[in-house]
Design a protein around this motif. Structure first.
Motif, short mmCIF file in Angstrom:
data_model
loop_
_atom_site.label_atom_id
_atom_site.label_comp_id
_atom_site.label_asym_id
_atom_site.label_seq_id
_atom_site.Cartn_x
_atom_site.Cartn_y
_atom_site.Cartn_z
N PRO A 78 0.81 -1.24 0.00
CA PRO A 78 0.00 0.00 0.00
C PRO A 78 0.83 1.27 0.00
O PRO A 78 0.41 2.29 -0.57
CB PRO A 78 -0.83 -0.13 1.28
CG PRO A 78 -0.99 -1.61 1.48
CD PRO A 78 0.33 -2.19 1.03
N THR A 106 -7.90 6.66 1.59
CA THR A 106 -8.82 5.53 1.47
C THR A 106 -8.46 4.57 0.33
O THR A 106 -8.60 3.36 0.47
CB THR A 106 -10.26 6.04 1.23
OG1 THR A 106 -10.28 6.85 0.05
CG2 THR A 106 -10.73 6.86 2.42
N ARG A 107 -7.99 5.09 -0.78
CA ARG A 107 -7.86 4.27 -1.98
C ARG A 107 -6.63 3.36 -2.05
O ARG A 107 -6.70 2.29 -2.65
CB ARG A 107 -7.88 5.18 -3.22
CG ARG A 107 -7.94 4.40 -4.52
CD ARG A 107 -8.37 5.26 -5.67
NE ARG A 107 -8.35 4.55 -6.94
CZ ARG A 107 -8.79 5.03 -8.07
NH1 ARG A 107 -9.30 6.25 -8.10
NH2 ARG A 107 -8.74 4.33 -9.18
N LYS A 144 -5.16 1.15 -0.11
CA LYS A 144 -5.36 -0.24 0.32
C LYS A 144 -6.24 -1.00 -0.66
O LYS A 144 -5.98 -2.16 -0.99
CB LYS A 144 -5.97 -0.27 1.73
CG LYS A 144 -5.00 0.11 2.84
CD LYS A 144 -5.63 -0.07 4.21
CE LYS A 144 -4.64 0.28 5.31
NZ LYS A 144 -5.24 0.12 6.67
N LYS A 145 -7.29 -0.34 -1.14
CA LYS A 145 -8.18 -0.97 -2.10
C LYS A 145 -7.46 -1.24 -3.41
O LYS A 145 -7.59 -2.32 -4.01
CB LYS A 145 -9.41 -0.08 -2.35
CG LYS A 145 -10.42 -0.67 -3.31
CD LYS A 145 -11.61 0.26 -3.49
CE LYS A 145 -12.61 -0.33 -4.48
NZ LYS A 145 -13.77 0.59 -4.68
N SER A 146 -6.70 -0.26 -3.87
CA SER A 146 -5.96 -0.43 -5.12
C SER A 146 -4.87 -1.48 -4.97
O SER A 146 -4.61 -2.27 -5.90
CB SER A 146 -5.34 0.90 -5.56
OG SER A 146 -6.33 1.84 -5.92
N ALA A 196 -4.97 -4.10 -3.11
CA ALA A 196 -5.63 -5.41 -3.18
C ALA A 196 -5.93 -5.78 -4.63
O ALA A 196 -5.81 -6.95 -5.03
CB ALA A 196 -6.91 -5.38 -2.36
N ALA A 197 -6.33 -4.78 -5.43
CA ALA A 197 -6.60 -5.04 -6.84
C ALA A 197 -5.32 -5.41 -7.58
O ALA A 197 -5.31 -6.34 -8.40
CB ALA A 197 -7.25 -3.81 -7.48
N LYS A 224 -4.20 -8.99 -7.19
CA LYS A 224 -4.96 -9.97 -7.98
C LYS A 224 -4.36 -10.19 -9.36
O LYS A 224 -4.56 -11.26 -9.96
CB LYS A 224 -6.41 -9.51 -8.10
CG LYS A 224 -7.18 -9.54 -6.79
CD LYS A 224 -8.45 -8.71 -6.85
CE LYS A 224 -9.46 -9.22 -7.84
NZ LYS A 224 -10.72 -8.40 -7.78
N GLU A 271 -7.90 -6.55 -14.30
CA GLU A 271 -8.75 -6.64 -13.11
C GLU A 271 -10.13 -6.04 -13.37
O GLU A 271 -11.15 -6.69 -13.14
CB GLU A 271 -8.07 -5.93 -11.93
CG GLU A 271 -8.66 -6.30 -10.58
CD GLU A 271 -9.79 -5.38 -10.14
OE1 GLU A 271 -10.55 -5.77 -9.23
OE2 GLU A 271 -9.90 -4.28 -10.70
N GLU A 272 -10.16 -4.81 -13.87
CA GLU A 272 -11.45 -4.13 -14.05
C GLU A 272 -12.31 -4.80 -15.11
O GLU A 272 -13.53 -4.92 -14.94
CB GLU A 272 -11.21 -2.67 -14.40
CG GLU A 272 -12.49 -1.84 -14.45
CD GLU A 272 -12.23 -0.38 -14.72
OE1 GLU A 272 -13.19 0.35 -15.00
OE2 GLU A 272 -11.06 0.05 -14.65
N GLU A 317 -13.62 -8.08 -12.88
CA GLU A 317 -14.86 -7.44 -12.43
C GLU A 317 -15.91 -7.43 -13.53
O GLU A 317 -17.10 -7.69 -13.27
CB GLU A 317 -14.57 -6.01 -11.97
CG GLU A 317 -13.80 -5.92 -10.67
CD GLU A 317 -13.70 -4.49 -10.16
OE1 GLU A 317 -14.23 -3.58 -10.85
OE2 GLU A 317 -13.11 -4.28 -9.10
#
Length: 343
Positions: free
Chosen positions: A17, A52-53, A55-57, A59-60, A63, A294-295, A299
């Motif tokens: 991160p 905020t972003r 950690k989310k990114s 994780a993406a 993947k 990923e996207e 997704e």
């Protein structure tokens, strides 16, 4: 001496991160990505998004991360090596954000005695948040560190016959033997205001469904027009019926209006309309990256299946496709020969 610098978007150094946060800070603080006054941009990016972003990114990215590193970096390096092998001038690689930097790429060329550089933004369509920011950053580095260098750049190649041919061929090869009902061309999205800011006529771009089909000097820098034109030329070459393809835009950020239709909504809508086998190609990217792997491939597939679809095919980007390498290498050699002849 002549040389070439291939420039792609970039990637975090790792899925940590902290590295992702550093990358997002550089990326989103670019005034051509989030085109707000500095203090407002800093508040949005540093005060909100970076809290905020990351950690989310991260994780993406985990993947899609490869053992060798970021897919975009690995694929760009493969492309660079292949082009270097086929051309008669030195070739280096730089990223607009992250590593290897544009400065590092220029230094690599300078160390080999290069003083004339062909800048190749690896973006088929022009946008202020892609091609323009690459050219501006390269020029900043030239003035600051390499004042004796001379730059030339390859213009947007969204409608170049060679590019259209290899893109169409790659789609055909990937879908050979597969049953598909619809082909979706998904391009990276940009805010509507970027389209209007890039309008050199200051009046043509209305984003009304008509202006992109009406000839205008504005099309030289109109990302939306260039995306639709890429789609048009590819489907014409492949002979795809109008009812079997569509164009959409992904990866929007924030609440401002972005160019439409949106990819996520389009994917769900196609499934709800009875499309069972969907293929998606992402021609705004030369190299597969987070947005494609990923996207879209993950997704997008989940959304399609959840909405009633059955088979989802994500067509890979051109990456280091041998035919694409030949085309890019030929462009480089043609530039080198022309420049030498004009000297």
């Amino acid at each position: 001496m002549k040389g070439v610098l291939l420039i792609n978007l970039g990637s975090p150094d790792s899925t940590n991160p902290k590295d992702v946060k550093r990358y997002l800070d550089e990326f989103l603080m670019d005034e051509r990505v989030i085109d707000k006054p500095y203090l407002l941009r800093a508040f949005i990016v540093k005060g909100i998004i970076l809290n905020t972003r990351p950690k989310k990114s991260a994780a993406a990215y985990k993947k899609i991360w490869w053992d060798e590193g970021s897919p975009l970096i690995v694929l760009s390096e493969r492309l660079k090596r292949k082009v270097d092998d086929l051309t008669h001038v030195p070739v280096a690689l730089g990223m607009r954000y992250g590593n290897p930097s544009i400065k590092a790429g220029l230094q690599e060329l300078a160390d080999q005695g290069v003083d004339e550089v062909l800048i190749v933004p690896l973006y088929p369509q022009f946008a202020m948040s892609t091609t323009e920011t690459v050219l501006v950053k390269a020029e900043e580095e030239r003035k600051k560190h390499f004042p004796e260098m001379k730059f030339t750049n390859i213009p947007a190649f969204y409608n170049h016959p060679d590019y259209v041919r290899v893109l169409a061929a790659s789609i055909k090869d990937e879908l050979e033997g597969k049953e598909w009902d619809h082909l979706l061309f998904s391009y990276h999205g940009v805010p509507e205001r970027h389209i209007r800011k890039s309008d050199i006529t200051n009046s043509h771009c209305k984003i009304d469904g008509v202006c992109c089909q009406t000839n205008s000097p504005a099309h030289q820098y109109c990302y939306r027009h260039q995306c639709f034109e890429t789609t048009k030329q590819v489907v014409e070459l492949l002979g795809i019926d109008n009812s079997k393809y569509s164009t959409s835009f992904q990866s929007r950020l924030g609440r401002d209006p972005w160019i439409q239709p949106y990819t996520d909504a389009t994917i769900e809508s196609l499934a709800e309309k009875g499309i069972k086998n969907l293929a998606v190609v992402t021609p705004a990217f030369v190299s597969d990256c987070l947005e494609t792997l990923e996207e879209i491939a993950m997704e997008g597939k989940e959304d399609f299946i959840a909405a009633g679809g059955e088979q989802f095919y994500a067509v890979p980007c051109l990456n280091d496709n041998d035919e694409w390498v030949k085309v890019l290498s030929r462009w480089v050699d043609e530039w080198a020969i022309t420049e030498t002849a004009n000297a």
